[in-house]
Design an enzyme around this catalytic site. Structure first.
Site, PDB file in Angstrom:
ATOM      1  N   TYR A  33       0.799  -1.532  -0.048  1.00 56.96           N
ATOM      2  CA  TYR A  33       0.027  -0.036   0.004  1.00 56.96           C
ATOM      3  C   TYR A  33       0.981   1.215  -0.213  1.00 56.96           C
ATOM      4  O   TYR A  33       1.874   1.164   0.714  1.00 56.96           O
ATOM      5  CB  TYR A  33      -0.701  -0.043   1.379  1.00 56.96           C
ATOM      6  N   TYR A  47      -1.197 -10.010   0.436  1.00 57.07           N
ATOM      7  CA  TYR A  47      -0.288  -9.808   1.383  1.00 57.07           C
ATOM      8  C   TYR A  47      -0.272 -10.073   2.821  1.00 57.07           C
ATOM      9  O   TYR A  47      -1.501 -10.392   3.348  1.00 57.07           O
ATOM     10  CB  TYR A  47       0.097  -7.912   1.339  1.00 57.07           C
ATOM     11  N   ARG A  53      -3.855 -11.744   3.388  1.00 61.66           N
ATOM     12  CA  ARG A  53      -4.931 -11.323   3.012  1.00 61.66           C
ATOM     13  C   ARG A  53      -4.963 -11.630   1.565  1.00 61.66           C
ATOM     14  O   ARG A  53      -4.080 -11.496   0.768  1.00 61.66           O
ATOM     15  CB  ARG A  53      -5.051  -9.706   2.970  1.00 61.66           C
ATOM     16  N   HIS A 100      -7.728  -7.983  -2.534  1.00 60.97           N
ATOM     17  CA  HIS A 100      -8.983  -7.380  -2.368  1.00 60.97           C
ATOM     18  C   HIS A 100      -8.963  -5.936  -2.638  1.00 60.97           C
ATOM     19  O   HIS A 100      -7.892  -5.292  -2.558  1.00 60.97           O
ATOM     20  CB  HIS A 100      -9.471  -7.614  -0.733  1.00 60.97           C
ATOM     21  N   HIS A 135     -10.861  -2.218  -1.569  1.00 64.56           N
ATOM     22  CA  HIS A 135     -11.903  -1.770  -0.379  1.00 64.56           C
ATOM     23  C   HIS A 135     -12.942  -0.713  -0.970  1.00 64.56           C
ATOM     24  O   HIS A 135     -12.306  -0.081  -2.074  1.00 64.56           O
ATOM     25  CB  HIS A 135     -11.053  -1.036   0.551  1.00 64.56           C
TER      26      HIS A 135
END
Lengths: 209, 242
Positions: free
Chosen positions: B108, B147, B157, B160, B162
């Site tokens: 991120y 990640y 995870r 995905h 958000h």
């Protein structure tokens, strides 16, 4: 029930630790949008008493949470929402005031802030008294599976608060205190301090709206 | 725009994750333990902020280009599209949809993310769009990578994106996550498994939509979103006023 053609609401998921990227990217550490959303609700021409709302959000051990997203939604100084479904046409709209803002608690201090105006009272549900001035708050974060809704009321409005149809229903009455923001005068400005407790002895009242 | 003149249908909490889900450890200290106070909707709940298209930039919904500096981001070129509806099956027009995600390596662009995978200099990882008159929306992006996160020692995870939905009333406000069909990490994901109902979990898994792909350019996934609907006020007088 299952034979009726209603669609089920999409399930909620936590906003996660990186919610800032999507909703308040400057706090994640970069700028991307020409017009980002923020925590300053007032413009030069906004009507009403300028106030700052400030506070922290505490977890069940009393530690401040430093990664909470907060949004507020409120009426203008006359008590009207800037939304077409608000039928209070006897009250003026304030074109300079949307009544919505968002921010995150700071990574170092855990504080959040909004610069806004004090809203006026809003008409209640049919058959109920008007609602005292209040600010609707919604928060989301890592560890919060579905957004939490609460309301901020003003501690210098005891008479209107006493009659407020939402505050009145909360039992035991002592819990109503968790929704009162404390007025302070600081450096010539008005600050309302509103801390939110996610859990613990002073757990804030959250609503199933 | 869609203007609810009535209150929202009571939220079906059975479709939603509980506040406390010990398998997702961070929820333990951040979950209210007292009952929520049920609130019949007033103006404060069935109104909400209105956003205009003029507030958004022309590339805000195109994550391939909205942070491109020296070139386009690395990764699988992907279109994510769908329709925002309410529980009554009506499209939710003119509502704000915001997304954020990791880059193709699972990193991120965030000052608190310290994962080994590199930042992509050409990828911001966020976008926003306003639905059209039918409730439809579309983004273009790269498929995010999986990640690790600190839950159990070896928790990962699934890929995905958000999603944040504004809705037409503040009580419709929703944040969720979209997953990609076929990802082997989905069944063991502690976050997705906060939702008790398997059928509800499945609704967050977006199917591949080959018909919406752009040949020789981008794959596509379809993710429809349902916000709360409004209740018919049969045999009732208007909600507002005395």
């Amino acid at each position: 029930m299952t034979t009726l053609e209603y669609l089920p609401e999409t399930p909620s998921q936590t906003a996660g630790p990186y919610v800032h990227i999507g909703l308040i990217p400057h706090q994640a550490g970069f700028d991307i949008f020409e017009k980002p959303f923020g925590n300053i609700l007032v413009g030069r021409n906004t009507q009403g008493e300028r106030i700052r709302i400030e506070g922290r959000v505490f977890d069940g051990l009393g530690s401040p949470c430093r990664d909470i997203l907060l949004e507020i939604w409120q009426a203008n100084a006359a008590g009207r929402y800037n939304h077409p479904a608000d039928g209070q046409t006897d009250k003026p709209l304030d074109p300079g005031f949307r009544g919505w803002g968002r921010t995150g608690t700071e990574f170092d201090t855990g504080l959040y802030r909004f610069d806004t105006i004090k809203p006026g009272p809003v008409i209640g549900r049919r058959g109920h008294k008007p609602m005292a001035p209040h600010v609707n708050i919604w928060l989301a974060a890592r560890g919060i599976n579905i957004g939490l809704a609460t309301r901020l009321y003003f501690d210098d409005e005891p008479a209107l608060n006493e009659e407020d149809p939402v505050l009145r229903m909360i039992e035991p009455a002592i819990r109503r205190q968790t929704l009162l923001a404390r007025r302070e005068n600081r450096d010539g400005g008005v600050v309302y301090v509103f801390d939110i407790h996610l859990q613990g002895e002073n757990e804030t009242v959250f609503f199933d709206v | 725009m869609t203007v609810p003149q009535a209150e929202f249908i009571q939220r079906d909490r059975g479709q939603q994750p509980p506040a406390l889900s010990p398998g997702y450890k961070t929820s333990i200290l951040r979950s209210p333990r007292l009952a929520l106070w049920s609130l019949q909707n007033s103006l404060s709940e069935f109104t909400g902020p209105v956003f205009g298209r003029e507030e958004l930039g022309p590339l805000d919904h195109d994550l391939l280009l909205n942070y491109a500096k020296t070139g386009e981001p690395i990764g699988e070129r992907t279109i994510v599209h769908g329709r925002v509806m309410d529980e009554n099956g009506r499209g939710v027009a003119n509502t704000l949809v915001e997304v954020w995600q990791a880059n193709a390596g699972g990193r991120y662009r965030h000052k608190n993310d310290t994962y080994l995978a590199p930042i992509d200099p050409n990828f911001g990882g966020c976008g926003r769009v306003i639905t059209d008159e039918t409730g439809a929306y579309a983004f273009r992006t790269v498929k995010p990578g999986a990640y690790p996160f600190r839950n159990q020692v070896n928790s990962w995870r699934p890929a995905h994106i958000h999603f944040s939905l504004s809705g037409s009333g503040f009580a419709q406000r929703l944040i969720t996550q979209m997953y990609f069909e076929g990802d082997p990490l989905i069944p063991m994901d502690a976050i997705l498994n906060t939702i008790p109902d398997p059928a509800a979990r499945q609704r967050l898994v977006a199917p591949l939509d080959l018909n919406a792909a752009v040949p020789l350019d981008s794959l596509a996934y379809r993710f429809d979103i349902v916000l709360r609907g409004t209740r018919s006020t049969l045999f009732e007088n208007k909600l507002q006023g005395n």
